[in-house]
Design an enzyme around this catalytic site. Sequence first.
Site, PDB file in Angstrom:
ATOM      1  N   CYS A  15      34.943   3.215 -25.015  1.00 43.17           N
ATOM      2  CA  CYS A  15      35.276   3.652 -23.641  1.00 43.17           C
ATOM      3  C   CYS A  15      35.917   4.424 -22.192  1.00 43.17           C
ATOM      4  O   CYS A  15      36.443   4.011 -22.315  1.00 43.17           O
ATOM      5  CB  CYS A  15      34.704   2.140 -22.932  1.00 43.17           C
ATOM      6  SG  CYS A  15      33.681   0.865 -23.783  1.00 43.17           S
ATOM      7  N   HIS A  35       0.933  -1.026   0.102  1.00 41.74           N
ATOM      8  CA  HIS A  35       0.088  -0.249   0.289  1.00 41.74           C
ATOM      9  C   HIS A  35       1.051   1.015   0.128  1.00 41.74           C
ATOM     10  O   HIS A  35       0.370   1.872  -0.846  1.00 41.74           O
ATOM     11  CB  HIS A  35      -1.036   0.134   1.082  1.00 41.74           C
ATOM     12  CG  HIS A  35      -1.407   1.508   1.229  1.00 41.74           C
ATOM     13  ND1 HIS A  35      -1.301   2.552   2.095  1.00 41.74           N
ATOM     14  CD2 HIS A  35      -2.725   1.683   0.474  1.00 41.74           C
ATOM     15  CE1 HIS A  35      -2.127   2.692   2.481  1.00 41.74           C
ATOM     16  NE2 HIS A  35      -3.445   3.061   1.561  1.00 41.74           N
TER      17      HIS A  35
END
Length: 796
Positions: free
Chosen positions: A749, A418
């Site tokens: 990279c 909830h």
Amino acid sequence: MSAYIIPFNKINLTHLPEVGGKNASLGEMFNKLHPLGIEVPDGFAVTVESYRHFLSHNKIESTLSQLLKLIDSKSLSNLPQIALQCRTLVIKAVIPDEVKKEILNAYRQLSGNQHNLSVAVRSSATAEDLPTASFAGQHDSFLNIRGEENLLSAVHKCYVSLFNDRAIKYRIDNGFEHMQVGLSVGVQYMVRSDEGCAGVIFTIDPESGFENAIYLTGAWGLGENVVQGAVTPDEYWVFKPTLAEGKNAIISRKKGEKEHTMVYDETGETGRPVKNIDTPLHKRSSWILSDSEVLQLALWSYEIEKHYALAMDIEWGKDGITNKIYILQARPETVHSQREHGKVYTYKLKEKGKLICKGKAVGKKIISGRACIIHSLSEAHKLQQGDILIADITNPDWNSLLRKAVSIVTNKGGRTSHSAIVARELGIAAIVGTGNATQLINDGQIITVANIEGDEGNVFEGMVPFEVMTDDLSKVPKTDTTPLFILADPDRAFELSHYPAKGVGLLRMEFIINNSILIHPMALVQFDQLPESPVKSTIAQITSGYKSKTEYFVHQLAESIAKVAAAFYPNQVILRMSDFKTNEYASLIGGQFYEPKEENPMIGFRGASRYYDQRYLPGFGLECEAVLRVRNEMGLSNVKVMIPFCRTVKEAEKVLQTMETFGLKRGENGLEIFVMIEIPSNVILADKFAKLFDGFSIGSNDLTQLTLGLDRDSEIVSHLFNENDEAVTTMIAQAIAAAKNAGIKIGLCGQAPSDFPEFSQFLVEQGIDSISFTPDALLKGIENISKAELKMNLIK
């Protein structure tokens, strides 16, 4: 069909005005999806007409309407008093005899020969389970209802729940006219998940909105504990595209504590039909479902989503007596379907905070504020607008309270609880399942909630400075040079999949080992030979529940890789095999037994040289097994592998031969193998390396340090480290030219292309195919590539 009762086998989505959203959906599934093998428990709907007749029979509709008009819709100051008056009216009213008669007749037909059949009685409003408003948890449901009088009482209580404070407020917030909302009641055969397990499924990832993953949670016993957040459930992610292909598509899982089990209260000691008991330790440490059961539920969920053509929020239960699995209800997902797409907000802490506690992150945000500990609604007055609510657990009665909070932190619960659902609907950050936040955080203390590290959320002391950056992804330029990610944390993959990267150019395996596996691979291979010690006990504890110590390694690594591969599927994900240095390997649990001491680990026993060496060969075998599992069993063939720090051509041949003995053969099932270009020898003999590999990836950091002959970790010579140095750029240009000449792909990279526009321009001019960036540098990097390409086109 009666005006008051409609059986599920006569209901479909067109009956929503008559039976409400929940019952319409149940009837739709029972009739349209049951033929596909999806099990839905039988039942019937007490119609909205029954509720309308209840109101008119008792002559209370006008009074209720007048009372509800008295509510101060801005301050809600008189909401509790008005709601109580409404409920009192409904409680004193009686269900008309003709309605009672039809309810009981339908119950008897459903029961057949079974005396006092146990049923679930669920409210189903006409404004419920809509794509724009779920009403989840606003109205009451009752489990394990047995006998005719108890059934009538439960139906009556469902009517009463239409006038709960939370339901009234929800209607006000969503613009629904109170008396226009009708209530139906679903009466459904009760699945004995009290003896089994139950939970919730989202057909998209509820945090990131990633659409290709089914997210399944569950715990032992009835599913209310999962829905309410009373337990930390098991979690599974299943990848839709390979699920549809019949692959083992479970790409990630996390075991929850499952602290409590909700069961039938056969003794009546609680005065309720159900009660919570402590889950036995052996069940807390066990998974609630087998892999085949997870895949079955995922496939059903996939079919339900296809049928409705909407992302769905589904409840399920497994009958522990018959071992049959059922879908209990399904409603449209209401958070990501309503969310604005295109804009992303990046939060970053400016300094390190002192950690108080951590849990599961809901929402990617940072927020600071005053902590307010609330144990029950009787303390609601303590919470001020702008406070951070700290609680053991929340439930739907707290909804009006939660709207005052800027963040929620709970001891219990998972991402489908909830607290988590309300936080997403309100657009605030929450951390659930911390275990002990109410004990560690002081009432009134200033704290910072930071949800920025994958799926983990942290609570820090004080007001930690942070910054927020906004980017409009729709305005990111398209480039010919392919932008890719450098990734280390698989838990961020779904979130990052929305960014304009075309895959992953570097997924660092050693980060996964360090953060998720923790144990040295050889300590798992040779566990039985380890000396009796605290280290051996720790390894035994971490790997408990796995059929072998090595299976722990393969399983954890495979699912971490798979989560990234799924996020960017079908785009490439280039996985670099492990590249720890000996000092880094030694820091893993058990590593001290296997790693030599080296004077300079940076250029020592690392990368390719480990893979065929007997000191690590079995460990490398586990790495290969994990890759095979991802590509072949899970179906994620977009994973490519890359070999780091490969010093010589002979070494490259040895590594490829070793990989083949472990089942990773270049070209088989489309497997591509890349090599890092990070040593001068790789550049000098690039034409020979190109004959052995499918692609190159330049590691600019290592190539710079080895070309310039400096230790990049040394502060003394750090001023000399420069990727723009002519010697380095000459090396890079030669490598790109060699790749082009050989007809293979080449990327880079490194940090420089995002930091220095001129470096991006140099790479683009040389014709590099791709550039990989860390997530925080991607957008700036793409901007630099775009400028470089534009400049080149102008020159042309």
